[in-house]
Design an enzyme around this catalytic site. Structure first.
Site, PDB file in Angstrom:
ATOM      1  N   LYS A  48      22.428 -47.821  11.942  1.00  0.00           N
ATOM      2  CA  LYS A  48      23.309 -48.785  12.590  1.00  0.00           C
ATOM      3  C   LYS A  48      24.564 -49.028  11.770  1.00  0.00           C
ATOM      4  O   LYS A  48      25.572 -49.462  12.273  1.00  0.00           O
ATOM      5  CB  LYS A  48      22.589 -50.135  12.745  1.00  0.00           C
ATOM      6  N   GLY A  49      24.468 -48.750  10.465  1.00  0.00           N
ATOM      7  CA  GLY A  49      25.525 -49.155   9.537  1.00  0.00           C
ATOM      8  C   GLY A  49      26.918 -48.667   9.886  1.00  0.00           C
ATOM      9  O   GLY A  49      27.907 -49.366   9.663  1.00  0.00           O
ATOM     10  N   GLU A 104      29.507 -41.649   9.075  1.00  0.00           N
ATOM     11  CA  GLU A 104      28.477 -42.382   8.327  1.00  0.00           C
ATOM     12  C   GLU A 104      29.123 -43.541   7.563  1.00  0.00           C
ATOM     13  O   GLU A 104      30.317 -43.502   7.247  1.00  0.00           O
ATOM     14  CB  GLU A 104      27.780 -41.383   7.383  1.00  0.00           C
ATOM     15  N   ASP A 105      28.336 -44.544   7.269  1.00  0.00           N
ATOM     16  CA  ASP A 105      28.886 -45.675   6.503  1.00  0.00           C
ATOM     17  C   ASP A 105      28.968 -45.367   5.015  1.00  0.00           C
ATOM     18  O   ASP A 105      29.977 -45.622   4.375  1.00  0.00           O
ATOM     19  CB  ASP A 105      28.058 -46.960   6.740  1.00  0.00           C
ATOM     20  N   ASP A 108      24.990 -41.784  -0.327  1.00  0.00           N
ATOM     21  CA  ASP A 108      24.396 -42.225  -1.579  1.00  0.00           C
ATOM     22  C   ASP A 108      23.726 -41.002  -2.228  1.00  0.00           C
ATOM     23  O   ASP A 108      24.398 -40.182  -2.830  1.00  0.00           O
ATOM     24  CB  ASP A 108      23.406 -43.338  -1.215  1.00  0.00           C
ATOM     25  N   PHE A 157      25.038 -51.843  -5.093  1.00  0.00           N
ATOM     26  CA  PHE A 157      24.560 -52.024  -3.721  1.00  0.00           C
ATOM     27  C   PHE A 157      25.533 -52.926  -2.963  1.00  0.00           C
ATOM     28  O   PHE A 157      25.727 -54.082  -3.310  1.00  0.00           O
ATOM     29  CB  PHE A 157      23.147 -52.609  -3.690  1.00  0.00           C
ATOM     30  N   ARG A 170      25.856 -57.553   7.986  1.00  0.00           N
ATOM     31  CA  ARG A 170      26.657 -56.543   8.688  1.00  0.00           C
ATOM     32  C   ARG A 170      27.957 -57.143   9.206  1.00  0.00           C
ATOM     33  O   ARG A 170      28.966 -56.460   9.338  1.00  0.00           O
ATOM     34  CB  ARG A 170      25.876 -55.960   9.872  1.00  0.00           C
TER      35      ARG A 170
HETATM   36  P1  5GP Z   1      21.341 -41.395   1.270  1.00  0.00           P
HETATM   37  O1  5GP Z   1      20.453 -40.520   2.076  1.00  0.00           O
HETATM   38  O2  5GP Z   1      22.733 -40.835   1.075  1.00  0.00           O
HETATM   39  O3  5GP Z   1      20.719 -41.785  -0.030  1.00  0.00           O
HETATM   40  O4  5GP Z   1      21.416 -42.779   2.008  1.00  0.00           O
HETATM   41  C1  5GP Z   1      22.348 -43.120   2.951  1.00  0.00           C
HETATM   42  C2  5GP Z   1      21.943 -44.433   3.564  1.00  0.00           C
HETATM   43  O5  5GP Z   1      21.428 -45.316   2.555  1.00  0.00           O
HETATM   44  C3  5GP Z   1      23.108 -45.175   4.161  1.00  0.00           C
HETATM   45  O6  5GP Z   1      23.307 -44.818   5.497  1.00  0.00           O
HETATM   46  C4  5GP Z   1      22.668 -46.611   4.011  1.00  0.00           C
HETATM   47  O7  5GP Z   1      21.841 -46.969   5.093  1.00  0.00           O
HETATM   48  C5  5GP Z   1      21.829 -46.634   2.760  1.00  0.00           C
HETATM   49  N1  5GP Z   1      22.580 -47.085   1.582  1.00  0.00           N
HETATM   50  C6  5GP Z   1      22.887 -46.385   0.474  1.00  0.00           C
HETATM   51  N2  5GP Z   1      23.585 -47.103  -0.410  1.00  0.00           N
HETATM   52  C7  5GP Z   1      23.745 -48.312   0.162  1.00  0.00           C
HETATM   53  C8  5GP Z   1      24.421 -49.516  -0.264  1.00  0.00           C
HETATM   54  O8  5GP Z   1      25.044 -49.641  -1.342  1.00  0.00           O
HETATM   55  N3  5GP Z   1      24.377 -50.552   0.608  1.00  0.00           N
HETATM   56  C9  5GP Z   1      23.729 -50.483   1.812  1.00  0.00           C
HETATM   57  N4  5GP Z   1      23.752 -51.559   2.573  1.00  0.00           N
HETATM   58  N5  5GP Z   1      23.092 -49.386   2.226  1.00  0.00           N
HETATM   59  C10 5GP Z   1      23.109 -48.307   1.411  1.00  0.00           C
END
Ligand code: 5GP
Length: 187
Positions: A48-49, A104-105, A108, A157, A170
């Site tokens: 949803k982000g 994507e938001d 990470d 975070f 959000r």
């Molecule tokens: P990845 O697979 O790249 O580790 O994770 C991506 C997802 O992790 C993002 O779509 C998000 O939902 C979550 N995420 C990663 N870092 C953060 C952060 O700093 N804040 C928030 N709210 N979500 C994060």
């Protein structure tokens, strides 16, 4: 602004303000308008982000485009990645022969996005590119290519402008670092 004030009290600091976000979204859209000129784009929002970033971005695009939405398992109430990717809602339309832009938001570890990019390529998309609002390169666990990113941020975070913690925050118009005391009890 009373509710705003309550939410801002949970932040350590505001990292990126709303005006900066708006300007970066416009800059990215201008770039995409150039790069995809004369083509039709399929824009995929990762729920949803990314929904807030997605709707702001596509309204700045001067291109014929279609939209679709995909939801994957995320952190849940945690601030740490599980590394596991599960499709909760798949696309409604085929990507075969389409120029696809995944929106994507935040990237990470890169595990979620690597899975998505690979899946869409295997389904026969003509091209698959990735646009993210935020990029945390220090946390990367693979060699995922991020084609477009608005902001590179440190390993903290963050919440706001679509990004949540336990489904909250959000609706913050700015992006901020969540105060560790909010998730301290979980750890
Ligand atoms: P990845 O697979 O790249 O580790 O994770 C991506 C997802 O992790 C993002 O779509 C998000 O939902 C979550 N995420 C990663 N870092 C953060 C952060 O700093 N804040 C928030 N709210 N979500 C994060």
């Amino acid at each position: 602004m009373v509710s705003d004030r309550a939410l801002y009290g949970d932040l350590e600091k505001v990292l990126i303000g709303r005006d900066e976000i708006r300007a970066a979204v416009k800059r990215l859209a201008a770039r995409l308008n150039e790069e995809y000129r004369g083509r039709e784009l399929m824009c995929i929002c990762i729920l949803k982000g990314a929904a807030f970033f997605f709707t702001d971005l596509i309204r700045e695009l001067d291109l014929p485009l279609t939209t679709d939405f995909m939801a994957l398992s995320s952190y849940g109430n945690s601030t740490k990645t599980s590394g596991e990717v599960r499709v909760q809602k798949d696309l409604d339309q085929p990507v075969l022969d389409k120029d696809v832009l995944v929106v994507e938001d935040i990237v990470d570890s890169g595990l979620t996005l690597a899975y998505i990019m690979d899946t869409l390529s295997k389904r026969g998309a003509r091209s698959v590119k990735l646009a993210t609002l935020l990029d945390k390169p220090d946390r990367r666990k693979n060699d995922l290519k991020v084609d477009y990113s608005c902001f590179v941020i440190p390993n903290e975070f963050v919440v706001g402008y679509g990004l949540d913690y336990a489904e909250k925050y959000r609706n913050l118009p700015d992006i901020g670092v969540l105060s560790p005391r909010i998730y301290a009890e979980e750890e």
